[in-house]
Design an enzyme around this catalytic site. Structure first.
Site, PDB file in Angstrom:
ATOM      1  N   TYR A  56      -6.067  -9.509  41.024  1.00 11.92           N
ATOM      2  CA  TYR A  56      -6.101 -10.759  40.496  1.00 11.92           C
ATOM      3  C   TYR A  56      -7.176 -10.767  39.490  1.00 11.92           C
ATOM      4  O   TYR A  56      -8.170 -10.315  39.347  1.00 11.92           O
ATOM      5  CB  TYR A  56      -6.347 -11.502  41.962  1.00 11.92           C
ATOM      6  CG  TYR A  56      -5.047 -12.187  42.354  1.00 11.92           C
ATOM      7  CD1 TYR A  56      -4.493 -13.381  41.692  1.00 11.92           C
ATOM      8  CD2 TYR A  56      -4.900 -11.968  43.740  1.00 11.92           C
ATOM      9  CE1 TYR A  56      -3.696 -13.832  42.366  1.00 11.92           C
ATOM     10  CE2 TYR A  56      -3.787 -12.610  44.245  1.00 11.92           C
ATOM     11  CZ  TYR A  56      -2.827 -13.294  43.412  1.00 11.92           C
ATOM     12  OH  TYR A  56      -1.975 -14.282  43.901  1.00 11.92           O
ATOM     13  N   GLU A  58      -7.863 -14.326  37.885  1.00 10.99           N
ATOM     14  CA  GLU A  58      -7.804 -15.914  37.695  1.00 10.99           C
ATOM     15  C   GLU A  58      -9.065 -16.180  36.783  1.00 10.99           C
ATOM     16  O   GLU A  58     -10.206 -15.757  37.210  1.00 10.99           O
ATOM     17  CB  GLU A  58      -7.739 -16.709  39.009  1.00 10.99           C
ATOM     18  CG  GLU A  58      -6.259 -17.053  39.498  1.00 10.99           C
ATOM     19  CD  GLU A  58      -6.188 -17.143  40.937  1.00 10.99           C
ATOM     20  OE1 GLU A  58      -6.944 -16.568  41.767  1.00 10.99           O
ATOM     21  OE2 GLU A  58      -5.615 -18.125  41.444  1.00 10.99           O
ATOM     22  N   ASP A 203       7.766 -23.232  18.198  1.00 17.25           N
ATOM     23  CA  ASP A 203       8.168 -22.260  19.298  1.00 17.25           C
ATOM     24  C   ASP A 203       8.929 -21.130  18.436  1.00 17.25           C
ATOM     25  O   ASP A 203       9.963 -21.204  18.115  1.00 17.25           O
ATOM     26  CB  ASP A 203       8.907 -23.020  20.207  1.00 17.25           C
ATOM     27  CG  ASP A 203       9.623 -21.901  21.275  1.00 17.25           C
ATOM     28  OD1 ASP A 203       9.307 -20.777  21.096  1.00 17.25           O
ATOM     29  OD2 ASP A 203      10.181 -22.384  22.216  1.00 17.25           O
ATOM     30  N   THR A 230       7.581 -16.086  23.069  1.00 13.06           N
ATOM     31  CA  THR A 230       7.672 -14.878  23.901  1.00 13.06           C
ATOM     32  C   THR A 230       7.158 -13.507  23.338  1.00 13.06           C
ATOM     33  O   THR A 230       6.995 -13.569  22.076  1.00 13.06           O
ATOM     34  CB  THR A 230       9.270 -14.870  24.489  1.00 13.06           C
ATOM     35  OG1 THR A 230       9.799 -14.686  23.290  1.00 13.06           O
ATOM     36  CG2 THR A 230       9.403 -15.887  25.554  1.00 13.06           C
ATOM     37  N   LYS A 233      10.711 -10.478  22.313  1.00 10.37           N
ATOM     38  CA  LYS A 233      12.206 -10.284  21.420  1.00 10.37           C
ATOM     39  C   LYS A 233      11.683  -9.698  20.297  1.00 10.37           C
ATOM     40  O   LYS A 233      11.498  -8.564  20.322  1.00 10.37           O
ATOM     41  CB  LYS A 233      12.147 -12.044  21.149  1.00 10.37           C
ATOM     42  CG  LYS A 233      12.487 -12.706  22.473  1.00 10.37           C
ATOM     43  CD  LYS A 233      13.183 -14.052  22.164  1.00 10.37           C
ATOM     44  CE  LYS A 233      13.684 -14.868  23.153  1.00 10.37           C
ATOM     45  NZ  LYS A 233      12.538 -15.544  24.181  1.00 10.37           N
ATOM     46  N   ARG A 239       7.972  -8.271  28.722  1.00  6.99           N
ATOM     47  CA  ARG A 239       8.479  -9.710  28.931  1.00  6.99           C
ATOM     48  C   ARG A 239       7.339 -10.592  29.223  1.00  6.99           C
ATOM     49  O   ARG A 239       6.443 -10.316  30.104  1.00  6.99           O
ATOM     50  CB  ARG A 239       9.479  -9.472  30.192  1.00  6.99           C
ATOM     51  CG  ARG A 239      10.419 -10.494  30.679  1.00  6.99           C
ATOM     52  CD  ARG A 239      11.581 -10.242  31.013  1.00  6.99           C
ATOM     53  NE  ARG A 239      12.305  -9.566  30.437  1.00  6.99           N
ATOM     54  CZ  ARG A 239      13.050 -10.010  29.475  1.00  6.99           C
ATOM     55  NH1 ARG A 239      13.353 -11.348  29.348  1.00  6.99           N
ATOM     56  NH2 ARG A 239      13.862  -9.455  28.550  1.00  6.99           N
TER      57      ARG A 239
HETATM   58  N1  DSN Z   1      16.838 -17.039  26.792  1.00  9.20           N
HETATM   59  C1  DSN Z   1      16.430 -16.626  25.422  1.00  9.20           C
HETATM   60  C2  DSN Z   1      17.293 -16.499  24.418  1.00  9.20           C
HETATM   61  O1  DSN Z   1      18.200 -15.557  24.914  1.00  9.20           O
HETATM   62  O2  DSN Z   1      17.259 -16.878  23.185  1.00  9.20           O
HETATM   63  C3  DSN Z   1      15.644 -18.132  25.093  1.00  9.20           C
HETATM   64  O3  DSN Z   1      14.578 -18.388  26.080  1.00  9.20           O
END
Ligand code: DSN
Length: 436
Positions: A56, A58, A203, A230, A233, A239
């Site tokens: 933990y 925090e 975003d 994120t 990707k 993730r």
């Molecule tokens: N689920 C993602 C995508 O496939 O684009 C976006 O959050």
């Protein structure tokens, strides 16, 4: 991708063990074309699977609510410093558990209930977390949408956007998408945000790796104040999510005045304690490792190849008469209108392609007349196969496999032959453990 050592797990839990081995084989023997997926390095996987999952933490480095933080502070500071360097910004909050909480934390850092956000329409490529009516955020904040002007080119209607912004007076102007294959005009977006007194937020979940790899423009270079992403990707990390911002980094435990300069501190307070509890420190460590990989010159080569590979696929689709929404691509993804091109719904196309070892997802096209569970389109992207070492020649082959399969969806012999060719390609270019 070297098989993970799962011998102890095997002795303890055969059911989970078998599922993990099955997934390893699926990833090794199939082509991953889901535009939002990628393969991480073995180093990222090791950090992800480390003992930090037990801890933990925090709070923030140097300011935690629990003892025993000498090593959590090291990894979080490394992740923060590397992220700042990658994207050229003043601050990084690396604790968001994923993209949705990252966006939500930004909304709560800046908005009051009822305030307006102007973002891209989901049907035109936006994301659920940009205010779709099914999300809880849409009950708290007011989301207004802009659209693409021309579906054949993907050009955003900036005139309409400016008019809507002047009328609706958003507190946040949001550039970002999960299914848009063209690039924003960030300078125009920022000028509109300034005109109406909105924070300019991007975003960049889908294209963060292409921005870090200096292949696509960086919204911060145009004066944007906040960027969410994120990390799994195109950025090729574990993730998770992250919020990058410009401004003064203050003490997160002292409430600052609500000014644009204080956004970094407002965001820190919004992530914790506003929205989340303990960060997942194993993931934070894996983020640090991935960011270090993305800082290497080889990552720029990767990012460039992602784009070249998408263009190679675009050429095949154009030559073979497949309708591409937005006319093609300027990034890593393509949206194909399979209903118009092949008379096949998106759901069936996804299933038929899955059966030959090509994984991608069905997707609505702008103003789709079909339902989201069986839309007109499929979305595909090149980040994962590029990590695998595919270049233009292989991507040309893959695009031809897609068209061959959809043109012959009832021809078992043809599909078997494509399946074999997919396996052959996967054997030729296995998923690597590292990328230098
Ligand atoms: N689920 C993602 C995508 O496939 O684009 C976006 O959050």
């Amino acid at each position: 991708m070297q098989e993970q050592d799962l011998s102890y797990l095997q002795s303890q839990d055969t059911d989970v063990y078998k599922a993990l081995r099955g997934e390893e084989k699926r990833q090794a023997e199939g082509l991953e074309l889901i535009a939002s997926e990628n393969y991480v390095s073995r180093a990222v996987r090791e950090a992800n699977a480390s003992v930090l999952t037990n801890k933990y933490a925090e709070g923030y480095p140097g300011k935690r609510y629990y003892g025993g933080q000498e090593f959590t502070d090291v990894v979080e500071n490394l992740a923060i410093e590397r992220a700042k360097k990658l994207f050229g910004c003043d601050h990084a909050n690396v604790q968001p558990l994923s993209g949705a909480p990252a966006n939500i934390a930004v909304y709560f850092s800046w908005l009051e209930p009822g305030d307006t956000v102007l973002g891209m329409d989901l049907g035109h490529g936006g994301h659920l977390t940009h205010g779709h009516p099914v999300t809880y955020m849409s009950k708290l904040f007011r989301f207004v949408r802009y659209k693409v002007r021309d579906i054949e080119t993907g050009e955003i209607d900036y005139d309409q956007l400016r008019e809507v912004a002047k009328k609706e007076k958003p507190k946040i102007l949001l550039a970002g998408f999960s299914c848009y294959s063209r690039e924003y005009d960030y300078a125009v977006m920022k000028s509109i945000a300034d005109e109406v007194g909105a924070v300019a937020m991007a975003d960049m979940a889908h294209i963060a790796g292409l921005i870090a790899g200096k292949i696509l423009k960086n919204p911060f270079d145009f004066g944007f104040q906040v960027m969410t992403t994120t990390t799994h990707k195109t950025l090729r990390g574990p993730r998770g999510g992250m919020i990058l911002s410009q401004g003064v980094v203050g003490n997160p435990f002292r409430k600052p005045e609500k000014t644009v300069e204080n956004l970094p501190t407002l965001i820190d307070r919004s992530v914790f304690p506003g929205l989340q509890g303990g960060p997942h420190m194993n993931i934070v460590a894996a983020k640090a490792v991935a960011f270090q990989e993305a800082l290497q010159p080889s990552f720029q080569t990767y990012a460039r190849q992602v784009l070249k590979n998408a263009k190679a696929m675009e050429n095949v689709f154009r030559e073979r008469g497949v309708r591409m929404v937005y006319g093609g691509t300027s990034n890593h993804l393509l949206l194909l209108d399979v209903f118009q091109s092949f008379g096949v719904g998106g759901k069936e196309a996804q299933e038929v392609l899955d059966a030959v070892g090509i994984t991608l997802n069905m997707n609505s096209i702008p103003d789709d007349t079909r339902k989201p569970f069986d839309p007109s389109g499929i979305r595909l992207g090149t980040p994962a196969i590029t990590t695998r070492g595919f270049r233009e020649a292989e991507c040309t082959q893959v695009a031809n496999f897609i068209v061959d399969t959809l043109e012959n969806k009832n021809d078992e012999a043809k599909k078997k032959s494509v399946r074999e060719k997919v396996r052959e390609l996967c054997r030729k270019l296995p998923v690597p453990d590292s990328f230098s």
